[in-house]
Design a protein around this motif. Structure first.
Motif: not given
Length: 147
Positions: A30-34, A59-60, A66-68
């Motif tokens: 998974s990948t996550s970016r802010q 986060t994909k 998913i969006y936070d």
């Protein structure tokens, strides 16, 4: 709530900050970016006003985005889940605005952006640090004018 396919919100999103690789359940990558995010409102077509700034984390994984959102201490989360058959389910955050100015509508975009409508009020959650450049008078508001 509804998702709108293929429509560009008419403004350029500011590029993301860092991209971090992680591993989710069962070895799935998974990948996550802010990214920075800004909530802006327009009352009856007036110019956009910044209401809050914050951070949107995306986060994909293989079948889910998913969006936070952390918006000046308020936290929201929503997700797009794709089944093996290809259909997508959206689990929304509820309304971001606290407006009770009449009928309400919300559009969630896979980019993380959200448009909300409550009577003559429009709220736009934009990715980046600036309000939309598109004139709010040109947005189609499904709740205004009253029918």
């Amino acid at each position: 709530m509804s998702a709108k396919d293929g429509a560009s919100p008419g403004f350029i999103a500011v590029a993301a900050a860092a991209s971090i690789a992680a591993y989710g359940g069962e070895g799935e990558a998974s990948t996550s970016r802010q990214q920075p995010a800004v909530a802006c409102t327009s009352e009856g077509g007036s110019p956009w006003i910044v209401k809050a700034r914050g951070t949107l984390t995306r986060t994909k994984s293989k079948n889910e985005i998913i969006y936070d959102l952390d918006l000046e201490g308020q936290r929201y989360s929503w997700r797009f889940i794709t089944s093996p058959e290809g259909s997508t389910t959206i689990v929304g955050p509820g309304f971001l605005s606290q407006s009770d100015a009449g009928p309400r509508a919300q559009q969630l975009y896979v980019t993380g952006e959200i448009h909300e409508y409550a009577g003559p009020t429009i709220l736009s959650l934009a990715v980046g640090s600036r309000c939309p450049t598109r004139d709010p008078k040109r947005w189609t508001n499904p709740t205004w004018p009253p029918k």
